[in-house]
Design a protein around this motif. Structure first.
Motif, PDB file in Angstrom:
ATOM      1  N   GLU A   1      -1.788   0.105   7.669  1.00 37.72           N
ATOM      2  CA  GLU A   1      -1.867  -1.441   7.251  1.00 37.72           C
ATOM      3  C   GLU A   1      -2.517  -2.597   8.216  1.00 37.72           C
ATOM      4  O   GLU A   1      -2.224  -2.383   9.527  1.00 37.72           O
ATOM      5  CB  GLU A   1      -0.390  -1.655   6.814  1.00 37.72           C
ATOM      6  CG  GLU A   1       0.375  -0.983   5.859  1.00 37.72           C
ATOM      7  CD  GLU A   1      -0.312  -1.219   4.519  1.00 37.72           C
ATOM      8  OE1 GLU A   1      -0.763  -2.300   4.229  1.00 37.72           O
ATOM      9  OE2 GLU A   1      -0.451  -0.085   3.720  1.00 37.72           O
ATOM     10  N   PRO A   2      -2.898  -3.379   7.935  1.00 40.27           N
ATOM     11  CA  PRO A   2      -3.554  -4.615   8.901  1.00 40.27           C
ATOM     12  C   PRO A   2      -2.294  -5.392   9.507  1.00 40.27           C
ATOM     13  O   PRO A   2      -1.301  -5.354   8.706  1.00 40.27           O
ATOM     14  CB  PRO A   2      -4.187  -5.582   7.840  1.00 40.27           C
ATOM     15  CG  PRO A   2      -3.963  -5.259   6.814  1.00 40.27           C
ATOM     16  CD  PRO A   2      -3.355  -3.974   6.450  1.00 40.27           C
ATOM     17  N   ILE A   3      -2.366  -5.576  10.559  1.00 42.88           N
ATOM     18  CA  ILE A   3      -1.240  -6.146  11.372  1.00 42.88           C
ATOM     19  C   ILE A   3      -1.420  -7.772  11.746  1.00 42.88           C
ATOM     20  O   ILE A   3      -0.703  -8.612  11.407  1.00 42.88           O
ATOM     21  CB  ILE A   3      -0.785  -5.650  12.519  1.00 42.88           C
ATOM     22  CG1 ILE A   3      -0.297  -3.945  12.181  1.00 42.88           C
ATOM     23  CG2 ILE A   3       0.297  -6.259  13.124  1.00 42.88           C
ATOM     24  CD1 ILE A   3       0.152  -3.349  13.668  1.00 42.88           C
ATOM     25  N   ALA A   4      -2.518  -7.965  12.337  1.00 48.65           N
ATOM     26  CA  ALA A   4      -2.966  -9.330  12.860  1.00 48.65           C
ATOM     27  C   ALA A   4      -4.296  -9.285  13.119  1.00 48.65           C
ATOM     28  O   ALA A   4      -5.065  -8.146  13.527  1.00 48.65           O
ATOM     29  CB  ALA A   4      -2.004  -9.779  14.095  1.00 48.65           C
ATOM     30  N   THR A   5      -4.873 -10.655  13.173  1.00 50.02           N
ATOM     31  CA  THR A   5      -6.211 -10.625  13.768  1.00 50.02           C
ATOM     32  C   THR A   5      -6.274 -12.038  14.552  1.00 50.02           C
ATOM     33  O   THR A   5      -5.528 -12.869  14.533  1.00 50.02           O
ATOM     34  CB  THR A   5      -7.306 -10.697  12.528  1.00 50.02           C
ATOM     35  OG1 THR A   5      -8.724 -10.875  12.897  1.00 50.02           O
ATOM     36  CG2 THR A   5      -7.124 -12.349  11.795  1.00 50.02           C
ATOM     37  N   GLY A   6      -7.440 -11.779  15.334  1.00 50.25           N
ATOM     38  CA  GLY A   6      -7.658 -13.027  16.485  1.00 50.25           C
ATOM     39  C   GLY A   6      -9.150 -13.315  16.047  1.00 50.25           C
ATOM     40  O   GLY A   6      -9.852 -12.749  15.329  1.00 50.25           O
ATOM     41  N   ALA A   7      -9.542 -14.138  17.135  1.00 50.91           N
ATOM     42  CA  ALA A   7     -11.013 -14.617  16.945  1.00 50.91           C
ATOM     43  C   ALA A   7     -11.930 -13.486  17.338  1.00 50.91           C
ATOM     44  O   ALA A   7     -13.212 -13.267  16.704  1.00 50.91           O
ATOM     45  CB  ALA A   7     -11.297 -15.835  17.956  1.00 50.91           C
ATOM     46  N   PHE A   8     -11.453 -12.444  18.263  1.00 51.24           N
ATOM     47  CA  PHE A   8     -12.517 -11.423  18.655  1.00 51.24           C
ATOM     48  C   PHE A   8     -12.042  -9.944  18.153  1.00 51.24           C
ATOM     49  O   PHE A   8     -13.127  -9.003  18.233  1.00 51.24           O
ATOM     50  CB  PHE A   8     -12.377 -11.657  20.080  1.00 51.24           C
ATOM     51  CG  PHE A   8     -12.876 -12.732  20.743  1.00 51.24           C
ATOM     52  CD1 PHE A   8     -14.053 -13.434  20.534  1.00 51.24           C
ATOM     53  CD2 PHE A   8     -11.864 -13.540  21.376  1.00 51.24           C
ATOM     54  CE1 PHE A   8     -14.516 -14.464  21.093  1.00 51.24           C
ATOM     55  CE2 PHE A   8     -12.195 -14.917  22.008  1.00 51.24           C
ATOM     56  CZ  PHE A   8     -13.413 -15.380  21.757  1.00 51.24           C
ATOM     57  N   GLY A   9     -10.857  -9.792  17.848  1.00 51.60           N
ATOM     58  CA  GLY A   9     -10.597  -8.545  17.568  1.00 51.60           C
ATOM     59  C   GLY A   9      -9.461  -8.547  16.170  1.00 51.60           C
ATOM     60  O   GLY A   9      -8.928  -9.475  16.087  1.00 51.60           O
ATOM     61  N   SER A  10      -9.135  -7.177  15.820  1.00 52.54           N
ATOM     62  CA  SER A  10      -8.205  -7.252  14.825  1.00 52.54           C
ATOM     63  C   SER A  10      -7.207  -6.010  14.950  1.00 52.54           C
ATOM     64  O   SER A  10      -7.681  -5.087  15.796  1.00 52.54           O
ATOM     65  CB  SER A  10      -8.848  -6.921  13.380  1.00 52.54           C
ATOM     66  OG  SER A  10      -9.605  -8.056  13.056  1.00 52.54           O
ATOM     67  N   VAL A  11      -5.894  -6.010  14.680  1.00 53.20           N
ATOM     68  CA  VAL A  11      -4.871  -5.067  14.833  1.00 53.20           C
ATOM     69  C   VAL A  11      -4.543  -4.412  13.564  1.00 53.20           C
ATOM     70  O   VAL A  11      -4.266  -5.076  12.526  1.00 53.20           O
ATOM     71  CB  VAL A  11      -3.873  -5.436  15.732  1.00 53.20           C
ATOM     72  CG1 VAL A  11      -2.789  -4.427  15.959  1.00 53.20           C
ATOM     73  CG2 VAL A  11      -4.116  -6.222  16.694  1.00 53.20           C
ATOM     74  N   TYR A  12      -4.516  -2.905  13.486  1.00 50.34           N
ATOM     75  CA  TYR A  12      -4.174  -2.363  12.378  1.00 50.34           C
ATOM     76  C   TYR A  12      -2.819  -1.348  12.850  1.00 50.34           C
ATOM     77  O   TYR A  12      -3.029  -0.815  13.886  1.00 50.34           O
ATOM     78  CB  TYR A  12      -5.130  -1.634  11.838  1.00 50.34           C
ATOM     79  CG  TYR A  12      -6.181  -2.380  11.192  1.00 50.34           C
ATOM     80  CD1 TYR A  12      -6.431  -2.814   9.750  1.00 50.34           C
ATOM     81  CD2 TYR A  12      -7.210  -2.973  12.058  1.00 50.34           C
ATOM     82  CE1 TYR A  12      -7.285  -3.558   9.382  1.00 50.34           C
ATOM     83  CE2 TYR A  12      -8.383  -3.830  11.644  1.00 50.34           C
ATOM     84  CZ  TYR A  12      -8.206  -4.061  10.135  1.00 50.34           C
ATOM     85  OH  TYR A  12      -9.286  -4.998   9.848  1.00 50.34           O
ATOM     86  N   GLU A  13      -2.067  -0.974  11.841  1.00 51.63           N
ATOM     87  CA  GLU A  13      -1.145   0.127  11.962  1.00 51.63           C
ATOM     88  C   GLU A  13      -1.970   1.507  12.084  1.00 51.63           C
ATOM     89  O   GLU A  13      -2.707   1.686  11.055  1.00 51.63           O
ATOM     90  CB  GLU A  13       0.150   0.145  11.158  1.00 51.63           C
ATOM     91  CG  GLU A  13       0.964   1.389  11.243  1.00 51.63           C
ATOM     92  CD  GLU A  13       1.930   1.417  10.239  1.00 51.63           C
ATOM     93  OE1 GLU A  13       1.979   2.545   9.509  1.00 51.63           O
ATOM     94  OE2 GLU A  13       2.849   0.539  10.021  1.00 51.63           O
ATOM     95  N   GLY A  14      -1.605   2.172  12.994  1.00 57.17           N
ATOM     96  CA  GLY A  14      -2.367   3.658  12.972  1.00 57.17           C
ATOM     97  C   GLY A  14      -1.366   4.688  12.710  1.00 57.17           C
ATOM     98  O   GLY A  14      -0.351   4.622  13.424  1.00 57.17           O
ATOM     99  N   ARG A  15      -1.601   5.678  12.386  1.00 61.44           N
ATOM    100  CA  ARG A  15      -0.707   6.982  12.023  1.00 61.44           C
ATOM    101  C   ARG A  15      -1.343   8.387  12.342  1.00 61.44           C
ATOM    102  O   ARG A  15      -2.553   8.525  12.067  1.00 61.44           O
ATOM    103  CB  ARG A  15      -0.256   6.860  10.644  1.00 61.44           C
ATOM    104  CG  ARG A  15       0.717   8.179  10.227  1.00 61.44           C
ATOM    105  CD  ARG A  15       1.143   8.054   8.789  1.00 61.44           C
ATOM    106  NE  ARG A  15       1.697   6.833   8.350  1.00 61.44           N
ATOM    107  CZ  ARG A  15       2.821   6.645   8.494  1.00 61.44           C
ATOM    108  NH1 ARG A  15       3.896   7.446   8.951  1.00 61.44           N
ATOM    109  NH2 ARG A  15       3.423   5.505   7.828  1.00 61.44           N
TER     110      ARG A  15
END
Length: 507
Positions: A22-36
Motif C-alpha cells: 500500500e502507498p503510505i505518503a509522498t513528498g516533493a522528491f520521494g514516495s513511501v510504500y509499505e513493503g512486505r
C-alpha cells in the motif's frame, strides 16, 4: 491514491526481495510504500523511493545530495527516538526508465504520523507525552552534533505502541562548530525568522540547532491548541507575521488554551533571536516535567528496603570473615521470608530455587536487591543468573585487562555511580576489591535504571535484553533491535541459568 505520488510504484512491484504494497505518503522528491517480504526479519518495512536515476543532471545531483544526507545520518546515528534504516537498495529495471536507478531506503515501518493524528484528533490526549518523546529525539540528535532541519508533524512517525520517532533526515546536517549547512528548502510554518530570507551559499544555508528549537515550539503549540502560534490563514501570512515579530513590530500572542507551564516553554522556544532561545537539555527537562514523564535518574526505592539491605550487607560482610550465620532478619513483606528469621539457604525460595547452587550467603542480598526495584523484569533469578554468568559467584574475581572486578565484574568508574544507596555518585572512583555486599545491590540499581530505557516491542525475553544492556548498553540493544551478535554467547548463558534458577510455575 488520492494525490499524485512523486514516484508512482505499482502494487506488487519487487525490489531486492521486497514487494510493494500500500502507498503510505509522498513528498516533493520521494514516495513511501509499505513493503512486505516472506522470509527473514523484518517482515514489514517502509520503502522510500527516491528517483535518483532519472531527471536532468542538476536535478539528479540535488536528489543524490538529499539521499546522501539521510543515509549518512542513519549510518552514523542509531538512537531510540530516530526511525531506523534497515537497508538501501538501487532499482535495476531498464524496462521502467522512470524507476531505473532509483534509490530505495528500507525503513522501520510506522503506524501513522503525527500530522495524521492531529488531523483526526485535534489536541490529542497523548500530545504532552508525544512532545516529550519528540524533544528526546531532538536531544539525541543535538548531543551527537546534528541538526534535523525540517522538524514538523509529517516528519514525526508514530509506532504501533504509540511512541514517537523522528524521521525524514534529508535536510539534516552535522554541525561544524556552531553551524551546519542544509539545502535551501524549508517548511515556512516551522522555519525561524532568521532563516526565512537568509543567504544561501555554495554549501547551502547556514543553520543552528536553535532552528530545531523554534520548530519544536511551533509544533508544541499546534499539538496542544490545534492552532499556530503566529496569526494568519495561510503559510505566507504566518511567514509575514513571523517577520514582523522578529523585527519587534508585533508581539507573540499565544493561544489562551495553552497551559501555563507549556506557555513558558513555547515562549522560550519562539524568541525573536536565536541567541535567546532555550537549548535542548534544559528544554528536555522542562518538557518532561510539563508532560509528567520525567525519567527517574535512579530507580525509585521501596519504603523500608534501605534498612533491610544495609542489614544484609553487614551480614554478608560477617559471613565473608568466616563467622557463619544461622538467622537473617527479614522484611515481613519479603516473598519467601517471614517476620522474624529465615535460613539464608531458603531465603526467597518462592522466587529463587534453592537446589541449583546459588550460594546461600548471597541469596538474601540477591533477593532484596531485586525487591528494591519496582521494575517487574528485574527478578532475583535474573540477578543470580547474571552473577553466575559474570563471575561464577567468585567474589574475588580480578580481570585487570578489562578493568573488571568482583562478583558482578564492576568497572570502577561505572560502579562509582551505582554504589550508593541514595542514588548519588561516590565522591571518588572506588578501588577494588569490591565486596558482594556492595556489588550486588549496585547491580540491582543499575538493572533497574536500564529496564525502562529499553524500547518496548523488542523481540525476546526482556530479562535477557536487560542482561545484554548491562554487558554493553541499552542504546546498543535498542539499535540492534535485540541482543547484538557480539553478546549472544553471554546472553545464551544468562538465559540458561535464568531458566535453571526460576522456580516452577514462574516465568
Amino acid at each position: 491514491m488520492t494525490e499524485p505520488y512523486a514516484v508512482p510504484v505499482p502494487r506488487g512491484y519487487r525490489v531486492g526481495g521486497w514487494e510493494v504494497r500500500e502507498p503510505i505518503a509522498t513528498g516533493a522528491f520521494g514516495s513511501v510504500y509499505e513493503g512486505r517480504r516472506r522470509d527473514g526479519r523484518p517482515a514489514l518495512a517502509a520503502l522510500k523511493f527516491l528517483p535518483t536515476g532519472t531527471g536532468t543532471p542538476r536535478h539528479l545531483a540535488h536528489l543524490r545530495e538529499l539521499v546522501d544526507r539521510e543515509v549518512e545520518l542513519y549510518r552514523r546515528l542509531q538512537r531510540p527516538r530516530l526511525i531506523r534504516l534497515y537497508d538501501t537498495l538501487v532499482v535495476d529495471d531498464p524496462e521502467r526508465p522512470e524507476l531505473d536507478g532509483a534509490t530505495v531506503l528500507v525503513l522501520e515501518l510506522a503506524r501513522t504520523s503525527l500530522s495524521s493524528l492531529v488531523a483526526a484528533e485535534p489536541r490529542p490526549a497523548s500530545g504532552p507525552a508525544l512532545l516529550a518523546q519528540i524533544c528526546e529525539g531532538l536531544a539525541q540528535l543535538h548531543r551527537a552534533h546534528w541538526v534535523h532541519g525540517d522538524l514538523k508533524p509529517a516528519n514525526v512517525l508514530l509506532m504501533d505502541d504509540g511512541s514517537a520517532r523522528l524521521a525524514d533526515f534529508n535536510m539534516a546536517a552535522e554541525l561544524e562548530g556552531t553551524h551546519a549547512y542544509t539545502p535551501a528548502f524549508s517548511t515556512p510554518d516551522y522555519t525561524p525568522p532568521e532563516l526565512l530570507w537568509s543567504e544561501v551559499g555554495e554549501r547551502g544555508r547556514r543553520i543552528r540547532p536553535s532552528a530545531d528549537i523554534w520548530a519544536f515550539g511551533v509544533l508544541a503549540h499546534l499539538v496542544l491548541t490545534d492552532t499556530f502560534p503566529l496569526p494568519g490563514g495561510t503559510p505566507s501570512a504566518r511567514r509575514d507575521a513571523a517577520a514582523a515579530y522578529a523585527r519587534g513590530t508585533d508581539d507573540l500572542r499565544l493561544s489562551p488554551e495553552l497551559p501555563d507551564d507549556w506557555r513558558e516553554i513555547v515562549r522560550d522556544c519562539l524568541t525573536r533571536t536565536h541567541a535567546d532561545r532555550v537549548t535542548i537539555e534544559p528544554l528536555l527537562r522542562r518538557v518532561e516535567a510539563a508532560a509528567g514523564t520525567i525519567p527517574s535518574p535512579r530507580p525509585r526505592r521501596r519504603p523500608g528496603r534501605t534498612t533491610v539491605l544495609a542489614a544484609l550487607a553487614a551480614a554478608v560482610a560477617v559471613a565473608a570473615l568466616g563467622h557463619g550465620l544461622t538467622t537473617w532478619a527479614t522484611d515481613p513483606d519479603s516473598p519467601g521470608g517471614a517476620a522474624g528469621s529465615s535460613a539464608p539457604s531458603a531465603y526467597g525460595a518462592a522466587e529463587l530455587r534453592t537446589d541449583r547452587g546459588v550460594p546461600a550467603v548471597y541469596r538474601p542480598l540477591i533477593v532484596e536487591s531485586a525487591h528494591d526495584c519496582a521494575e517487574p523484569d528485574v527478578t532475583p533469578a535474573l540477578l543470580a543468573a547474571m552473577l553466575k554468568t559474570e563471575s561464577g559467584f567468585d567474589a574475588s574475581l580480578s580481570d585487570p585487562a578489562n578493568d573488571e572486578y568482583g562478583i558482578a565484574r564492576w568497572t570502577p568508574r561505572v560502579l562509582r555511580y551505582w554504589m550508593n544507596a541514595d542514588g548519588t555518585p561516590a565522591d571518588t572512583v572506588p578501588r577494588p576489591p569490591f565486596p558482594p555486599a556492595e556489588s550486588i545491590p549496585a547491580m540491582g540499581r543499575y538493572l533497574c535504571w536500564i529496564a525502562p530505557r529499553l524500547d518496548s516491542g523488542l523481540p525476546g525475553d526482556r530479562r535477557v535484553l536487560i542482561a545484554a544492556a548491562y554487558r554493553t548498553s541499552y542504546d546498543k540493544v535498542n539499535d540492534a533491535r535485540g541482543v547484538p551478535a557480539k553478546y549472544r554467547d553471554y546472553t545464551d548463558r544468562v538465559a540458561r541459568h535464568l531458566k535453571e534458577y526460576t522456580p516452577p510455575g514462574r516465568k
